[in-house]
Design an enzyme around this catalytic site. Structure first.
Site, PDB file in Angstrom:
ATOM      1  N   LYS A  75       0.839  -1.217   0.000  1.00  0.00           N
ATOM      2  CA  LYS A  75       0.000   0.000   0.000  1.00  0.00           C
ATOM      3  C   LYS A  75       0.866   1.257   0.000  1.00  0.00           C
ATOM      4  CE  LYS A  75      -1.727   1.748   3.897  1.00  0.00           C
ATOM      5  NZ  LYS A  75      -1.594   3.187   4.158  1.00  0.00           N
ATOM      6  N   ASN A  76       1.830   1.311   0.912  1.00  0.00           N
ATOM      7  CA  ASN A  76       2.596   2.554   1.057  1.00  0.00           C
ATOM      8  C   ASN A  76       3.475   2.830  -0.155  1.00  0.00           C
ATOM      9  OD1 ASN A  76       1.417   3.095   3.482  1.00  0.00           O
ATOM     10  ND2 ASN A  76       3.128   2.356   4.728  1.00  0.00           N
ATOM     11  N   CYS A 135      -4.721  13.841  12.166  1.00  0.00           N
ATOM     12  CA  CYS A 135      -5.234  12.491  11.963  1.00  0.00           C
ATOM     13  C   CYS A 135      -5.120  11.744  13.273  1.00  0.00           C
ATOM     14  CB  CYS A 135      -4.514  11.781  10.838  1.00  0.00           C
ATOM     15  SG  CYS A 135      -3.035  10.962  11.357  1.00  0.00           S
ATOM     16  N   ARG A 138       0.172  15.566  12.141  1.00  0.00           N
ATOM     17  CA  ARG A 138       1.126  15.169  11.089  1.00  0.00           C
ATOM     18  C   ARG A 138       1.372  16.351  10.162  1.00  0.00           C
ATOM     19  NH1 ARG A 138      -0.836   9.146   9.440  1.00  0.00           N
ATOM     20  NH2 ARG A 138       1.202   8.972   8.441  1.00  0.00           N
ATOM     21  N   ASP A 190       4.891   1.252  11.788  1.00  0.00           N
ATOM     22  CA  ASP A 190       3.728   0.531  11.264  1.00  0.00           C
ATOM     23  C   ASP A 190       3.641  -0.904  11.779  1.00  0.00           C
ATOM     24  OD1 ASP A 190       2.666   2.610   9.867  1.00  0.00           O
ATOM     25  OD2 ASP A 190       3.353   1.956   7.896  1.00  0.00           O
ATOM     26  N   ARG A 229      -8.659  -0.087   4.366  1.00  0.00           N
ATOM     27  CA  ARG A 229      -7.703   0.843   3.769  1.00  0.00           C
ATOM     28  C   ARG A 229      -6.380   0.151   3.483  1.00  0.00           C
ATOM     29  NH1 ARG A 229      -5.974   4.798   7.504  1.00  0.00           N
ATOM     30  NH2 ARG A 229      -4.396   4.936   5.902  1.00  0.00           N
TER      31      ARG A 229
HETATM   32  C1  UD1 Z   1       5.251   7.602   8.558  1.00  0.00           C
HETATM   33  C2  UD1 Z   1       6.338   6.585   8.846  1.00  0.00           C
HETATM   34  C3  UD1 Z   1       6.201   5.495   7.837  1.00  0.00           C
HETATM   35  C4  UD1 Z   1       4.787   4.926   7.903  1.00  0.00           C
HETATM   36  C5  UD1 Z   1       3.720   5.994   7.750  1.00  0.00           C
HETATM   37  C6  UD1 Z   1       2.310   5.487   8.004  1.00  0.00           C
HETATM   38  C7  UD1 Z   1       8.665   6.866   9.522  1.00  0.00           C
HETATM   39  C8  UD1 Z   1       9.912   7.688   9.427  1.00  0.00           C
HETATM   40  N1  UD1 Z   1       7.634   7.248   8.783  1.00  0.00           N
HETATM   41  O1  UD1 Z   1       5.451   8.120   7.233  1.00  0.00           O
HETATM   42  O2  UD1 Z   1       7.142   4.470   8.117  1.00  0.00           O
HETATM   43  O3  UD1 Z   1       4.596   3.977   6.908  1.00  0.00           O
HETATM   44  O4  UD1 Z   1       3.988   7.018   8.691  1.00  0.00           O
HETATM   45  O5  UD1 Z   1       2.136   5.084   9.322  1.00  0.00           O
HETATM   46  O6  UD1 Z   1       8.625   5.882  10.240  1.00  0.00           O
HETATM   47  N2  UD1 Z   1       7.246  15.376  10.118  1.00  0.00           N
HETATM   48  C9  UD1 Z   1       7.333  16.738  10.296  1.00  0.00           C
HETATM   49  N3  UD1 Z   1       7.069  17.552   9.214  1.00  0.00           N
HETATM   50  C10 UD1 Z   1       6.756  17.044   7.989  1.00  0.00           C
HETATM   51  C11 UD1 Z   1       6.662  15.646   7.819  1.00  0.00           C
HETATM   52  C12 UD1 Z   1       6.928  14.841   8.903  1.00  0.00           C
HETATM   53  O7  UD1 Z   1       7.608  17.225  11.382  1.00  0.00           O
HETATM   54  O8  UD1 Z   1       6.546  17.831   7.054  1.00  0.00           O
HETATM   55  C13 UD1 Z   1       7.521  14.473  11.257  1.00  0.00           C
HETATM   56  C14 UD1 Z   1       6.286  13.629  11.630  1.00  0.00           C
HETATM   57  O9  UD1 Z   1       5.442  14.291  12.545  1.00  0.00           O
HETATM   58  C15 UD1 Z   1       6.909  12.389  12.217  1.00  0.00           C
HETATM   59  C16 UD1 Z   1       8.222  12.258  11.423  1.00  0.00           C
HETATM   60  O10 UD1 Z   1       8.483  13.530  10.862  1.00  0.00           O
HETATM   61  O11 UD1 Z   1       7.235  12.587  13.583  1.00  0.00           O
HETATM   62  C17 UD1 Z   1       8.164  11.213  10.325  1.00  0.00           C
HETATM   63  O12 UD1 Z   1       7.013  11.455   9.531  1.00  0.00           O
HETATM   64  P1  UD1 Z   1       6.896  10.992   8.012  1.00  0.00           P
HETATM   65  O13 UD1 Z   1       7.898   9.940   7.747  1.00  0.00           O
HETATM   66  O14 UD1 Z   1       6.877  12.170   7.135  1.00  0.00           O
HETATM   67  O15 UD1 Z   1       5.443  10.394   8.004  1.00  0.00           O
HETATM   68  P2  UD1 Z   1       4.841   9.541   6.875  1.00  0.00           P
HETATM   69  O16 UD1 Z   1       5.390   9.862   5.557  1.00  0.00           O
HETATM   70  O17 UD1 Z   1       3.389   9.580   7.102  1.00  0.00           O
END
Ligand code: UD1
Length: 427
Positions: free
Chosen positions: A22-23, A123, A128, A313, A405
């Site tokens: 999915k991801n 969320c 996020r 995850d 999902r």
């Molecule tokens: C994250 C997980 C990913 C998982 C997905 C769904 C990590 C590093 N990422 O990816 O493995 O598949 O959730 O559960 O494990 N952040 C900021 N600003 C930004 C973007 C992110 O501060 O613009 C912070 C987030 O709050 C978080 C960290 O960075 O603490 C990692 O987030 P990110 O990897 O971007 O989240 P996803 O891409 O959703």
């Protein structure tokens, strides 16, 4: 709304087919924006999130065609054609439902020179933010404005320039966005402290198949030489390491022995290491991975971290499994501040889990008891199904839209290995 009923019973035995990730799929689909030629993706999982993303891409004038798969098959093939874009706006109604919609920002900006995307909002698993997505895009030449809940990004003179950006923290989504934008920039970009999850490697491999030039794939330092145009490609989505890890936990908690067909051991090091530390046998087979219980599960100390660390995850599914382990496990969630919503539900099933800030102490219990439960996110829902496989009596899991999902035909796959599980319509 539908519910899943799961009753304790059999040790899981047999083969489970693992779907496309999915991801990964959610970051490969927006690559269709990068070319006016057709992009064909194979092994796409049949999931609500994929349907949602398809719908979003249709809004921009991208045509999508699904072919070559029968309803009884897992996975499907989709051909996407973005010959001409009719809109560059991702509206709130669609983005709100699916956070991954933010991944259209980079490729749309690169292709059309502008993109307007609604802010995704909060969320269930925490705040996020998308600040890093925006900073990375600015570093390669975007001008960004926020107005009325929307991000409007423009490439001055119609084309991004390329540039250097160092991520202050590892972000999967922001790395994906900036990589998809940089491939069409009028210059070279260097992305430092990039995420290096296997899904990012999958994305880079697709982009290279479309004609992109990317150095350092699989490392945290990516160098991208922008191209004037990319072409179409046919590409197979990688297998879902999180789905595979989830079924591994399900097999282990039931004392089972299953083969995860299509799973790739090399992409699951931290999960495999944790399973082995818990006393589970994990072996590579010709077609995937075999996971077999070997006596009582042992307690673990685990901390989530970006790849190659232990995936956030996988945290909820391991927690469910460790409820039945010998001794107290300590889990620490470092990625999201609010990812313990399954704890109260597991405790209602007789688990003994205590949270202190980002840490959860999971004391192993002799038995769990079935109960009506619901969860607020995808992996949390799976943890309740895993607990339900051994909980005495019946567990009723509601709010299945979370599971739908991210898990392709969950109950069918578990039935294949002997689980007593069914989906029923609510009365
Ligand atoms: C994250 C997980 C990913 C998982 C997905 C769904 C990590 C590093 N990422 O990816 O493995 O598949 O959730 O559960 O494990 N952040 C900021 N600003 C930004 C973007 C992110 O501060 O613009 C912070 C987030 O709050 C978080 C960290 O960075 O603490 C990692 O987030 P990110 O990897 O971007 O989240 P996803 O891409 O959703």
């Amino acid at each position: 709304m539908d519910k899943i009923l799961v009753r304790s019973g059999n040790a899981l035995k047999g083969k489970i087919p693992i779907s496309g990730a999915k991801n990964s799929a959610l970051t490969l689909l927006p690559c269709a924006l990068l070319t006016d030629e057709p992009l064909t993706l194979r092994n796409l999982p049949r999931l609500a999130d994929i349907d949602g993303f398809q719908h979003l891409l249709n809004q921009f004038g991208i045509s999508t065609m699904i072919a070559g798969s029968r309803p009884e098959d897992f996975g499907r093939v989709m051909t996407l054609s973005a010959t001409r874009l009719t809109s560059t706006v991702a509206p709130y109604e669609l983005v709100r439902k699916m956070r991954a919609s933010i991944l259209v920002l980079g490729p749309m900006l690169a292709r059309a020179g502008e993109a307007t995307v609604s802010l995704p909002g909060g969320c269930a698993i925490g705040n996020r933010p998308i600040d890093l997505h925006l900073k990375a895009l600015e570093a390669i030449g975007a001008e960004i404005e926020m107005a009325a809940g929307y991000v409007k990004a423009v490439a001055p003179k119609g084309r991004l320039t390329g540039g250097t950006y160092t991520f202050p923290v590892v972000s999967v989504g922001a790395t994906e966005n900036v990589v998809m934008a940089a491939v069409l920039a009028n210059g070279t970009s260097e992305i430092k402290n990039a995420a290096r999850e296997p899904e990012i490697v999958d994305l880079c491999n697709l982009l290279v198949a479309m004609g992109a030039s990317i150095e350092g794939i699989g490392t945290s330092d990516l160098i991208i030489h922008g191209k004037d145009r990319l072409h179409g490609a046919t590409y197979r989505v990688m297998s879902d390491r999180i789905e595979a890890g989830s079924y591994a936990c399900a097999a282990a908690i039931t004392g089972g022995d299953v083969e995860l067909v299509g799973a790739k051991m090399s992409e699951m090091d931290a999960t495999v290491e944790a399973l082995r530390a818990a006393g589970v046998i994990v072996d590579e087979t010709a077609d995937g991975i075999r996971v077999a219980a070997n006596g009582k599960l042992q307690a673990l100390t685990l901390e989530t971290a970006p790849y190659p660390g232990f995936a956030t995850d996988m945290q909820a599914q391991f927690m469910a499994m460790l409820c039945m382990a010998d001794g107290a496990s300590v889990l620490t969630e470092t990625i999201f501040e609010n990812r313990y919503m399954h704890v109260s539900e597991l405790n209602r099933m007789g688990a003994d889990v205590e949270t202190k800030g980002r840490t959860a102490i999971v004391r192993g219990v002799e038995k769990l008891t079935g109960a009506p439960v619901m969860a607020t996110d995808l992996r949390a829902s799976m943890s309740l199904v895993i607990a339900g496989l051994v909980a005495e009596g019946e567990t009723e899991v509601s709010r299945l839209y979370h599971l739908d999902r991210g898990y392709e035909r969950l109950e069918e796959k578990l039935q294949l290995v002997g689980a007593d599980i069914e989906r029923v319509g609510a009365e």
